[in-house]
Design a protein around this motif. Structure first.
Motif, PDB file in Angstrom:
ATOM      1  N   VAL A   1      32.335  43.049  55.097  1.00  0.00           N
ATOM      2  CA  VAL A   1      32.633  44.216  54.262  1.00  0.00           C
ATOM      3  C   VAL A   1      34.117  44.217  53.906  1.00  0.00           C
ATOM      4  O   VAL A   1      34.981  44.154  54.783  1.00  0.00           O
ATOM      5  CB  VAL A   1      32.274  45.529  54.995  1.00  0.00           C
ATOM      6  N   LEU A   2      34.411  44.270  52.608  1.00  0.00           N
ATOM      7  CA  LEU A   2      35.794  44.370  52.155  1.00  0.00           C
ATOM      8  C   LEU A   2      36.120  45.838  51.912  1.00  0.00           C
ATOM      9  O   LEU A   2      35.439  46.511  51.134  1.00  0.00           O
ATOM     10  CB  LEU A   2      36.001  43.575  50.853  1.00  0.00           C
ATOM     11  N   GLY A   3      37.151  46.324  52.539  1.00  0.00           N
ATOM     12  CA  GLY A   3      37.530  47.722  52.360  1.00  0.00           C
ATOM     13  C   GLY A   3      38.418  47.913  51.152  1.00  0.00           C
ATOM     14  O   GLY A   3      38.351  47.161  50.170  1.00  0.00           O
ATOM     15  N   LYS A   4      39.277  48.918  51.211  1.00  0.00           N
ATOM     16  CA  LYS A   4      40.228  49.182  50.135  1.00  0.00           C
ATOM     17  C   LYS A   4      41.574  48.567  50.508  1.00  0.00           C
ATOM     18  O   LYS A   4      41.996  48.662  51.660  1.00  0.00           O
ATOM     19  CB  LYS A   4      40.370  50.689  49.926  1.00  0.00           C
ATOM     20  N   PRO A   5      42.238  47.940  49.570  1.00  0.00           N
ATOM     21  CA  PRO A   5      43.509  47.265  49.890  1.00  0.00           C
ATOM     22  C   PRO A   5      44.627  48.261  50.167  1.00  0.00           C
ATOM     23  O   PRO A   5      44.706  49.314  49.537  1.00  0.00           O
ATOM     24  CB  PRO A   5      43.799  46.458  48.625  1.00  0.00           C
ATOM     25  N   ASP A   6      45.483  47.920  51.121  1.00  0.00           N
ATOM     26  CA  ASP A   6      46.627  48.784  51.416  1.00  0.00           C
ATOM     27  C   ASP A   6      47.937  48.165  50.943  1.00  0.00           C
ATOM     28  O   ASP A   6      49.006  48.724  51.146  1.00  0.00           O
ATOM     29  CB  ASP A   6      46.695  49.094  52.906  1.00  0.00           C
ATOM     30  N   SER A   7      47.827  46.998  50.297  1.00  0.00           N
ATOM     31  CA  SER A   7      49.024  46.322  49.792  1.00  0.00           C
ATOM     32  C   SER A   7      48.605  45.236  48.818  1.00  0.00           C
ATOM     33  O   SER A   7      47.422  44.880  48.732  1.00  0.00           O
ATOM     34  CB  SER A   7      49.803  45.674  50.954  1.00  0.00           C
ATOM     35  N   LEU A   8      49.584  44.709  48.099  1.00  0.00           N
ATOM     36  CA  LEU A   8      49.307  43.589  47.194  1.00  0.00           C
ATOM     37  C   LEU A   8      48.775  42.401  47.983  1.00  0.00           C
ATOM     38  O   LEU A   8      47.870  41.700  47.533  1.00  0.00           O
ATOM     39  CB  LEU A   8      50.574  43.192  46.432  1.00  0.00           C
ATOM     40  N   ALA A   9      49.314  42.193  49.163  1.00  0.00           N
ATOM     41  CA  ALA A   9      48.887  41.060  49.990  1.00  0.00           C
ATOM     42  C   ALA A   9      47.402  41.161  50.338  1.00  0.00           C
ATOM     43  O   ALA A   9      46.670  40.169  50.263  1.00  0.00           O
ATOM     44  CB  ALA A   9      49.717  40.996  51.269  1.00  0.00           C
ATOM     45  N   SER A  10      46.933  42.365  50.720  1.00  0.00           N
ATOM     46  CA  SER A  10      45.519  42.512  51.077  1.00  0.00           C
ATOM     47  C   SER A  10      44.638  42.414  49.836  1.00  0.00           C
ATOM     48  O   SER A  10      43.527  41.876  49.890  1.00  0.00           O
ATOM     49  CB  SER A  10      45.275  43.832  51.814  1.00  0.00           C
ATOM     50  N   ALA A  11      45.145  42.891  48.688  1.00  0.00           N
ATOM     51  CA  ALA A  11      44.393  42.765  47.441  1.00  0.00           C
ATOM     52  C   ALA A  11      44.236  41.295  47.053  1.00  0.00           C
ATOM     53  O   ALA A  11      43.172  40.867  46.589  1.00  0.00           O
ATOM     54  CB  ALA A  11      45.086  43.532  46.322  1.00  0.00           C
ATOM     55  N   LYS A  12      45.296  40.528  47.278  1.00  0.00           N
ATOM     56  CA  LYS A  12      45.233  39.100  46.980  1.00  0.00           C
ATOM     57  C   LYS A  12      44.178  38.413  47.840  1.00  0.00           C
ATOM     58  O   LYS A  12      43.396  37.589  47.344  1.00  0.00           O
ATOM     59  CB  LYS A  12      46.602  38.446  47.220  1.00  0.00           C
ATOM     60  N   LEU A  13      44.158  38.741  49.128  1.00  0.00           N
ATOM     61  CA  LEU A  13      43.165  38.141  50.024  1.00  0.00           C
ATOM     62  C   LEU A  13      41.751  38.451  49.558  1.00  0.00           C
ATOM     63  O   LEU A  13      40.872  37.573  49.548  1.00  0.00           O
ATOM     64  CB  LEU A  13      43.371  38.647  51.454  1.00  0.00           C
ATOM     65  N   MET A  14      41.532  39.710  49.180  1.00  0.00           N
ATOM     66  CA  MET A  14      40.193  40.110  48.747  1.00  0.00           C
ATOM     67  C   MET A  14      39.787  39.435  47.444  1.00  0.00           C
ATOM     68  O   MET A  14      38.708  38.842  47.341  1.00  0.00           O
ATOM     69  CB  MET A  14      40.135  41.632  48.571  1.00  0.00           C
ATOM     70  N   LEU A  15      40.648  39.522  46.438  1.00  0.00           N
ATOM     71  CA  LEU A  15      40.296  38.983  45.131  1.00  0.00           C
ATOM     72  C   LEU A  15      40.219  37.462  45.139  1.00  0.00           C
ATOM     73  O   LEU A  15      39.411  36.871  44.416  1.00  0.00           O
ATOM     74  CB  LEU A  15      41.283  39.485  44.076  1.00  0.00           C
ATOM     75  N   ARG A  16      41.030  36.826  45.969  1.00  0.00           N
ATOM     76  CA  ARG A  16      40.906  35.373  46.114  1.00  0.00           C
ATOM     77  C   ARG A  16      39.553  34.998  46.709  1.00  0.00           C
ATOM     78  O   ARG A  16      38.958  33.981  46.351  1.00  0.00           O
ATOM     79  CB  ARG A  16      42.027  34.832  47.004  1.00  0.00           C
ATOM     80  N   SER A  17      39.073  35.829  47.641  1.00  0.00           N
ATOM     81  CA  SER A  17      37.784  35.544  48.281  1.00  0.00           C
ATOM     82  C   SER A  17      36.606  35.760  47.321  1.00  0.00           C
ATOM     83  O   SER A  17      35.519  35.231  47.538  1.00  0.00           O
ATOM     84  CB  SER A  17      37.600  36.416  49.527  1.00  0.00           C
ATOM     85  N   LEU A  18      36.837  36.538  46.258  1.00  0.00           N
ATOM     86  CA  LEU A  18      35.785  36.808  45.265  1.00  0.00           C
ATOM     87  C   LEU A  18      35.879  35.877  44.063  1.00  0.00           C
ATOM     88  O   LEU A  18      34.899  35.707  43.329  1.00  0.00           O
ATOM     89  CB  LEU A  18      35.898  38.259  44.773  1.00  0.00           C
TER      90      LEU A  18
ATOM     91  N   GLY B   1      47.657  49.659  38.921  1.00  0.00           N
ATOM     92  CA  GLY B   1      47.315  50.758  39.814  1.00  0.00           C
ATOM     93  C   GLY B   1      45.827  50.929  40.053  1.00  0.00           C
ATOM     94  O   GLY B   1      45.409  51.722  40.908  1.00  0.00           O
ATOM     95  N   GLU B   2      45.011  50.175  39.330  1.00  0.00           N
ATOM     96  CA  GLU B   2      43.553  50.352  39.445  1.00  0.00           C
ATOM     97  C   GLU B   2      42.960  49.911  40.786  1.00  0.00           C
ATOM     98  O   GLU B   2      42.075  50.588  41.318  1.00  0.00           O
ATOM     99  CB  GLU B   2      42.844  49.612  38.304  1.00  0.00           C
ATOM    100  N   PRO B   3      43.415  48.788  41.363  1.00  0.00           N
ATOM    101  CA  PRO B   3      42.735  48.293  42.571  1.00  0.00           C
ATOM    102  C   PRO B   3      42.993  49.099  43.843  1.00  0.00           C
ATOM    103  O   PRO B   3      42.245  48.981  44.813  1.00  0.00           O
ATOM    104  CB  PRO B   3      43.321  46.875  42.748  1.00  0.00           C
ATOM    105  N   GLN B   4      44.029  49.922  43.866  1.00  0.00           N
ATOM    106  CA  GLN B   4      44.501  50.522  45.115  1.00  0.00           C
ATOM    107  C   GLN B   4      43.449  51.295  45.913  1.00  0.00           C
ATOM    108  O   GLN B   4      43.412  51.228  47.122  1.00  0.00           O
ATOM    109  CB  GLN B   4      45.709  51.440  44.847  1.00  0.00           C
ATOM    110  N   ASP B   5      42.591  52.059  45.243  1.00  0.00           N
ATOM    111  CA  ASP B   5      41.622  52.874  45.981  1.00  0.00           C
ATOM    112  C   ASP B   5      40.186  52.406  45.763  1.00  0.00           C
ATOM    113  O   ASP B   5      39.241  53.169  45.887  1.00  0.00           O
ATOM    114  CB  ASP B   5      41.746  54.351  45.579  1.00  0.00           C
ATOM    115  N   LYS B   6      40.054  51.101  45.450  1.00  0.00           N
ATOM    116  CA  LYS B   6      38.721  50.567  45.147  1.00  0.00           C
ATOM    117  C   LYS B   6      38.265  49.577  46.220  1.00  0.00           C
ATOM    118  O   LYS B   6      39.027  48.717  46.656  1.00  0.00           O
ATOM    119  CB  LYS B   6      38.726  49.854  43.795  1.00  0.00           C
TER     120      LYS B   6
END
Length: 205
Positions: free
Chosen positions: A86-103, A150-155
């Motif tokens: 389960v991927l949660g909501k990102p708390d930073s650019l770094a966590s967003a990168k990890l998630m989106l890279r995995s997708l 700003g879109e990915p922050q709470d998604k």
């Protein structure tokens, strides 16, 4: 006569529910959304939807002095799942990168569970809708640019299919509204089981 409560602060769920129910009360449920040890994604999403519905009902019950009309509470949870995680909501650019890279460049699942708790009869019905979403390859530069919007922050999963995130989606198999936050077909069926027909409700007939 009936009343409906949505146990969510999500504006996306509110807009979707408005397509089924003309009038409802928003009462966000504050619960611990941590994934349990060894808990599967399916069990997690279904548990979250149920707990949100029950928490919202308890919140309503503690705040009201009248029990003349007991509500029907809608609880829902949407999670992005890749390789069973389960991927949660990102708390930073770094966590967003990890998630989106995995997708990036592959398919993943979006699970949206809905629980309708009927306070009138103290019973609940639920459904879990699983949709397959495939992404094109995403570059690191695109991820950084997307983050700055700003879109990915709470998604969940760091993207919104109804927004700019749609440019990453090459195909979808399943329910689009479920990916946004509330599966309309399945939720309408749950209401119908309780004798509430959305078309009749929205046409005021």
């Amino acid at each position: 006569m009936f009343m409906v409560i949505l146990g969510s602060a999500s504006p996306r769920r509110q807009e979707l529910l408005k397509q089924l129910i003309a009038k409802f009360t928003v009462l966000p449920a504050n619960i611990d959304e941590s994934v349990g040890d060894s808990e599967s994604a399916v069990n997690y999403v279904e548990r979250m939807a149920n707990e949100k519905a029950m928490a919202a009902f308890a919140k309503w019950k503690s705040a009201t002095h009248s029990m003349d009309v007991l509500p029907i509470v809608v609880g829902s949870d949407t999670s992005v799942v890749v390789d069973g995680k389960v991927l949660g909501k990102p708390d930073s650019l770094a966590s967003a990168k990890l998630m989106l890279r995995s997708l990036s460049g592959r398919s993943h699942q979006v699970m949206t569970a809905v629980c309708l708790y009927d306070g009138r009869f103290e019973q609940s019905n639920s459904v879990n809708v699983i949709t397959e979403v495939e992404f094109r390859v995403i570059s690191d530069l695109e991820i950084e640019q997307y983050w700055k919007t700003g879109e990915p922050q709470d998604k969940a999963g760091s993207y919104a299919i109804q927004g700019l995130g749609s440019i990453f989606v090459s195909s979808i198999k399943g329910s689009y509204s479920a990916v946004v936050g509330l599966p309309l077909y399945e939720t309408a069926k749950l209401f119908e089981q309780l004798g509430i027909h959305p078309l009749q409700e929205m046409s005021h007939e």
